[in-house]
Motif scaffolding. Structure first.
Motif, PDB file in Angstrom:
ATOM      1  N   LEU A 187       0.826  -1.207   0.000  1.00  0.00           N
ATOM      2  CA  LEU A 187       0.000   0.000   0.000  1.00  0.00           C
ATOM      3  C   LEU A 187       0.862   1.261   0.000  1.00  0.00           C
ATOM      4  N   GLY A 188       1.902   1.263   0.819  1.00  0.00           N
ATOM      5  CA  GLY A 188       2.776   2.423   0.877  1.00  0.00           C
ATOM      6  C   GLY A 188       3.441   2.696  -0.458  1.00  0.00           C
ATOM      7  N   ALA A 189       3.908   1.639  -1.112  1.00  0.00           N
ATOM      8  CA  ALA A 189       4.556   1.792  -2.412  1.00  0.00           C
ATOM      9  C   ALA A 189       3.565   2.258  -3.468  1.00  0.00           C
ATOM     10  N   MET A 190       2.357   1.704  -3.443  1.00  0.00           N
ATOM     11  CA  MET A 190       1.350   2.090  -4.427  1.00  0.00           C
ATOM     12  C   MET A 190       0.961   3.553  -4.266  1.00  0.00           C
ATOM     13  N   GLU A 191       0.772   3.990  -3.047  1.00  0.00           N
ATOM     14  CA  GLU A 191       0.394   5.384  -2.821  1.00  0.00           C
ATOM     15  C   GLU A 191       1.523   6.318  -3.244  1.00  0.00           C
ATOM     16  N   ALA A 192       2.770   5.923  -2.976  1.00  0.00           N
ATOM     17  CA  ALA A 192       3.903   6.750  -3.377  1.00  0.00           C
ATOM     18  C   ALA A 192       4.034   6.826  -4.893  1.00  0.00           C
ATOM     19  N   GLU A 193       3.688   5.748  -5.582  1.00  0.00           N
ATOM     20  CA  GLU A 193       3.836   5.695  -7.039  1.00  0.00           C
ATOM     21  C   GLU A 193       2.570   6.103  -7.784  1.00  0.00           C
ATOM     22  N   GLY A 194       1.502   6.375  -7.057  1.00  0.00           N
ATOM     23  CA  GLY A 194       0.263   6.792  -7.701  1.00  0.00           C
ATOM     24  C   GLY A 194      -0.475   5.673  -8.406  1.00  0.00           C
ATOM     25  N   VAL A 195      -0.286   4.443  -7.952  1.00  0.00           N
ATOM     26  CA  VAL A 195      -0.987   3.285  -8.528  1.00  0.00           C
ATOM     27  C   VAL A 195      -2.188   2.983  -7.641  1.00  0.00           C
ATOM     28  N   ARG A 196      -3.361   2.826  -8.211  1.00  0.00           N
ATOM     29  CA  ARG A 196      -4.568   2.776  -7.392  1.00  0.00           C
ATOM     30  C   ARG A 196      -5.218   1.399  -7.257  1.00  0.00           C
ATOM     31  N   ARG A 197      -5.219   0.577  -8.292  1.00  0.00           N
ATOM     32  CA  ARG A 197      -6.041  -0.645  -8.259  1.00  0.00           C
ATOM     33  C   ARG A 197      -5.294  -1.784  -7.585  1.00  0.00           C
ATOM     34  N   LEU A 198      -5.897  -2.333  -6.543  1.00  0.00           N
ATOM     35  CA  LEU A 198      -5.307  -3.426  -5.765  1.00  0.00           C
ATOM     36  C   LEU A 198      -6.364  -4.466  -5.447  1.00  0.00           C
ATOM     37  N   LEU A 199      -6.039  -5.731  -5.705  1.00  0.00           N
ATOM     38  CA  LEU A 199      -6.909  -6.843  -5.327  1.00  0.00           C
ATOM     39  C   LEU A 199      -6.107  -7.817  -4.476  1.00  0.00           C
ATOM     40  N   VAL A 200      -6.680  -8.246  -3.358  1.00  0.00           N
ATOM     41  CA  VAL A 200      -5.982  -9.143  -2.441  1.00  0.00           C
ATOM     42  C   VAL A 200      -6.856 -10.349  -2.120  1.00  0.00           C
ATOM     43  N   VAL A 201      -6.212 -11.405  -1.651  1.00  0.00           N
ATOM     44  CA  VAL A 201      -6.928 -12.584  -1.157  1.00  0.00           C
ATOM     45  C   VAL A 201      -7.110 -12.459   0.342  1.00  0.00           C
ATOM     46  N   SER A 202      -8.328 -12.600   0.806  1.00  0.00           N
ATOM     47  CA  SER A 202      -8.621 -12.620   2.230  1.00  0.00           C
ATOM     48  C   SER A 202      -9.275 -13.965   2.548  1.00  0.00           C
ATOM     49  N   ALA A 203     -10.366 -13.979   3.292  1.00  0.00           N
ATOM     50  CA  ALA A 203     -11.051 -15.232   3.621  1.00  0.00           C
ATOM     51  C   ALA A 203     -12.499 -14.959   3.977  1.00  0.00           C
ATOM     52  N   ALA A 204     -13.358 -15.913   3.694  1.00  0.00           N
ATOM     53  CA  ALA A 204     -14.795 -15.740   3.922  1.00  0.00           C
ATOM     54  C   ALA A 204     -15.149 -15.344   5.361  1.00  0.00           C
ATOM     55  N   PRO A 205     -14.501 -15.926   6.392  1.00  0.00           N
ATOM     56  CA  PRO A 205     -14.889 -15.558   7.758  1.00  0.00           C
ATOM     57  C   PRO A 205     -14.612 -14.105   8.116  1.00  0.00           C
ATOM     58  N   VAL A 206     -13.808 -13.410   7.322  1.00  0.00           N
ATOM     59  CA  VAL A 206     -13.565 -11.988   7.573  1.00  0.00           C
ATOM     60  C   VAL A 206     -14.772 -11.161   7.141  1.00  0.00           C
ATOM     61  N   GLY A 207     -15.551 -11.689   6.214  1.00  0.00           N
ATOM     62  CA  GLY A 207     -16.739 -10.997   5.736  1.00  0.00           C
ATOM     63  C   GLY A 207     -17.965 -11.340   6.560  1.00  0.00           C
ATOM     64  N   PRO A 208     -19.112 -10.774   6.205  1.00  0.00           N
ATOM     65  CA  PRO A 208     -20.346 -11.032   6.949  1.00  0.00           C
ATOM     66  C   PRO A 208     -20.909 -12.421   6.663  1.00  0.00           C
ATOM     67  N   GLU A 209     -21.571 -12.982   7.652  1.00  0.00           N
ATOM     68  CA  GLU A 209     -22.267 -14.253   7.437  1.00  0.00           C
ATOM     69  C   GLU A 209     -23.546 -13.997   6.656  1.00  0.00           C
ATOM     70  N   PRO A 210     -23.868 -14.877   5.707  1.00  0.00           N
ATOM     71  CA  PRO A 210     -25.167 -14.745   5.032  1.00  0.00           C
ATOM     72  C   PRO A 210     -26.299 -14.884   6.043  1.00  0.00           C
ATOM     73  N   ALA A 211     -27.283 -14.012   5.948  1.00  0.00           N
ATOM     74  CA  ALA A 211     -28.372 -14.025   6.921  1.00  0.00           C
ATOM     75  C   ALA A 211     -29.143 -15.338   6.907  1.00  0.00           C
ATOM     76  N   ASP A 212     -29.175 -15.994   5.743  1.00  0.00           N
ATOM     77  CA  ASP A 212     -29.961 -17.219   5.607  1.00  0.00           C
ATOM     78  C   ASP A 212     -29.092 -18.466   5.574  1.00  0.00           C
ATOM     79  N   ASP A 213     -27.857 -18.385   6.059  1.00  0.00           N
ATOM     80  CA  ASP A 213     -26.987 -19.559   6.071  1.00  0.00           C
ATOM     81  C   ASP A 213     -27.551 -20.630   7.000  1.00  0.00           C
TER      82      ASP A 213
END
Length: 208
Positions: free
Chosen positions: A88-114
Motif C-alpha cells: 500500500l505504501g509503495a502504491m500510494e507513493a507511485e500513484g498506482v490505485r487498483r489493488l486486489l488481495v486474497v482474504s477469507a470468507a470468515p472476515v466478511g459477513p455471514e449470510p443471513a440465511d446460512d
C-alpha cells in the motif's frame, strides 16, 4: 494490462500469473525467493521477476496489483497485514490505485440465511484459524484506510481443483452455503474483478 502479482510462488499467486499471462497481460511476478517460482512459469510467462524487497519498482507504472500474500500455516505472525502495508505504501507513493488481495470468507459477513450447520462449521474453523483471520482482519482495515481502489476477495476453504470459471460472487457479502472453491477459480475471480467498478473498495465473497 500491466499487472504486478505479489506472492507469486503461492498456490493462488501462481494461478494469477499463469492465467494473466495466458490472457495476454504483461506480468511482473514479485516473490520472497525468485528461485521458488517454477521454471516453466518464470521462463514462459512473467515479463520480469522481482524480489519482495523491491516493492516500489514492482508497482511503478502498473495498471493493477494483485496479491496472494498471506500466512502459510495457522501461525499468521501479522504477515498479511505487514506485507500488504508495504505494498500500500509503495502504491500510494507511485500513484498506482487498483489493488486486489486474497482474504477469507470468515472476515466478511455471514449470510443471513446460512444454514445452522454451515454457521457452526464456520465458527469451529474460526477458532482453529483465529490468528490467520485476525491477521486478515487487520489487513482489511489497512486497505480501508488506504487511498487505493482496493478489492478484498474472500474465499472459503481452498482446494486444488481445476479451473472451472463457474462460481458465485457476492459484492459486500458471502455466498450462502459457500463451503469451498479451487485456488484456480479464486485467481480467475480476481482477474475478472480488476475492471469491475462495483467491486472497488469492497469485499467480495466467492464460492461454488
Amino acid at each position: 494490462m500491466r499487472l504486478t502479482v505479489f506472492g507469486a510462488t503461492g498456490a493462488v499467486g501462481q494461478e494469477i500469473v499463469r492465467q494473466a499471462s495466458a490472457a495476454g497481460h504483461e506480468v511482473t511476478a514479485v516473490v520472497r525467493d525468485p528461485s521458488r517460482l517454477p521454471d516453466g512459469l518464470r521462463d514462459a510467462s512473467p515479463h520480469e521477476v522481482l524480489p519482495l524487497s523491491d516493492v516500489a519498482a514492482a508497482v511503478a507504472g502498473r495498471d493493477a496489483v494483485l496479491s496472494g500474500l498471506g500466512a502459510r500455516g495457522r501461525k499468521a505472525c501479522d504477515v498479511a497485514e505487514r506485507l500488504t502495508r508495504q505494498v500500500l505504501g509503495a502504491m500510494e507513493a507511485e500513484g498506482v490505485r487498483r489493488l486486489l488481495v486474497v482474504s477469507a470468507a470468515p472476515v466478511g459477513p455471514e449470510p443471513a440465511d446460512d444454514p445452522l450447520l454451515d454457521r457452526a462449521v464456520r465458527r469451529v474453523i474460526g477458532r482453529v484459524l483465529k490468528e490467520v483471520y485476525a491477521d486478515l482482519t487487520c489487513m482489511e482495515a489497512a486497505l480501508a484506510a488506504s487511498a487505493t481502489d482496493w478489492t478484498s476477495v474472500r474465499p472459503p476453504k481452498l482446494t486444488n481443483g481445476p479451473l472451472t470459471g463457474t462460481y458465485r460472487t457476492v459484492v459486500g457479502g458471502t455466498p450462502r452455503s459457500g463451503r469451498s472453491i479451487a485456488r484456480a477459480d479464486v485467481a480467475h475471480a480476481m482477474l475478472a474483478l480488476v475492471d469491475e467498478p462495483a467491486a472497488v473498495k469492497q469485499g467480495v465473497g466467492v464460492a461454488y
